[in-house]
Scaffold this active site. Sequence first.
Site, PDB file in Angstrom:
ATOM      1  N   ARG A 160      41.469  60.661   2.451  1.00 58.95           N
ATOM      2  CA  ARG A 160      42.043  61.745   3.248  1.00 58.95           C
ATOM      3  C   ARG A 160      43.218  62.421   2.540  1.00 58.95           C
ATOM      4  O   ARG A 160      44.190  62.831   3.165  1.00 58.95           O
ATOM      5  CB  ARG A 160      42.492  61.228   4.631  1.00 58.95           C
ATOM      6  CG  ARG A 160      41.384  60.626   5.468  1.00 58.95           C
ATOM      7  CD  ARG A 160      40.277  61.638   5.779  1.00 58.95           C
ATOM      8  NE  ARG A 160      39.192  60.965   6.470  1.00 58.95           N
ATOM      9  CZ  ARG A 160      38.157  60.392   5.864  1.00 58.95           C
ATOM     10  NH1 ARG A 160      38.047  60.458   4.543  1.00 58.95           N
ATOM     11  NH2 ARG A 160      37.210  59.796   6.548  1.00 58.95           N
ATOM     12  N   SER A 239      39.835  62.757  14.791  1.00 61.35           N
ATOM     13  CA  SER A 239      40.663  61.573  14.558  1.00 61.35           C
ATOM     14  C   SER A 239      42.110  62.011  14.331  1.00 61.35           C
ATOM     15  O   SER A 239      42.393  62.745  13.388  1.00 61.35           O
ATOM     16  CB  SER A 239      40.149  60.800  13.341  1.00 61.35           C
ATOM     17  OG  SER A 239      38.824  60.370  13.555  1.00 61.35           O
ATOM     18  N   GLU A 343      46.779  62.424  11.001  1.00 62.59           N
ATOM     19  CA  GLU A 343      45.873  63.109  10.077  1.00 62.59           C
ATOM     20  C   GLU A 343      46.028  64.621  10.138  1.00 62.59           C
ATOM     21  O   GLU A 343      46.032  65.281   9.092  1.00 62.59           O
ATOM     22  CB  GLU A 343      44.428  62.705  10.382  1.00 62.59           C
ATOM     23  CG  GLU A 343      43.421  63.259   9.392  1.00 62.59           C
ATOM     24  CD  GLU A 343      42.042  62.632   9.562  1.00 62.59           C
ATOM     25  OE1 GLU A 343      41.061  63.348   9.315  1.00 62.59           O
ATOM     26  OE2 GLU A 343      41.960  61.450   9.928  1.00 62.59           O
TER      27      GLU A 343
END
Length: 351
Positions: A160, A239, A343
């Site tokens: 990520r 998420s 995130e």
Amino acid sequence: MQEIHHAPLAPLTTFRLGGPAARLVTATTDEEVVATVRAADESGTPLLVIGGGSNLVIGDEGWAGTALRIATTGFHLDGTTLELAAGENWSEAVARTVAAGLAGVECLAGIPGSAGATPIQNVGAYGQEVADTITEVVAYDRTSGETVTLGHDECGFSYRHSTFKDRPDRYVVLRVRFRLEDAGGLSAPVKYPETARALGVEAGDRVPAATARETVLRLRAGKGMVLDATDHDTWSAGSFFTNPILTEEAYEAFLVRVRERLGDATVPPAYPAGEGRTKTSAAWLIDKAGFTKGYGTGPARISTKHTLALTNRGGATTEDLLTLAREVVAGVHAAFGVTLVNEPVTVGVSI
């Protein structure tokens, strides 16, 4: 190129949250994107770049500078080589590659947002990530004032993360190039255990790419991870927290906390993450810390379908969302000694 002053930004995000921008420019060509960025840099005007808005948390006060919405289009497929304009809808692009019989991104179906955002976050799900197939990223370099092409290794991909995320004020992605696989209509080898179980195959097996895509879409929809304007569980950024990656020492301390809280028989999810590191599940941590599906009493709550998604139930403010996020972070840390990291990108606010 369209320009609007005092423009609402909330409708441009999947959270449907955030205040207005002093100026919103919608660019439909690479040239318009570059011209807008250059003008902002030369005048010292703060610049906010918006793609699909699916990974963005904008403060209630909005943005005092120029917001640039990238709405460029372009899907060019030559054999197994694919080039996408930054503004292309990612989920639709995945569907088109699968329809062409190509493999490599079929398990990234249903992920909202634009193609240009995928390398920034190194978007991934169900055993695939875009770093597996990206060969080059064309971007405007705000430092040099030139359009540059970064090869795969220059993108600095990790979980990520990427060079683009590491240097958010330097690069504006214009185009993304991929190398897919012609496996005769079959998918890439299935890696993710949940996907394999849903497909009724073993890890490493291949299935028709279309079947893999459809299965992932069903799995995502069951967790509220496929956009649906009528379903408040999808008024989210998917998420909200990344899965923590722990050093050996941190992981051992974590296991002690797990045993103390949940008993010696409890084994938390654990996945090798390289160099003596272990990745565990943020969703598991949130749930075991007491934040179950649907948690919350206000207009911002945890999804009723998945503990990893924070949602706007309608009428929420960004501050409502942040209050919930901070409560979850504090609760998980108190329970397990692990600090969750958000995130989505935050604009004008922080967790």
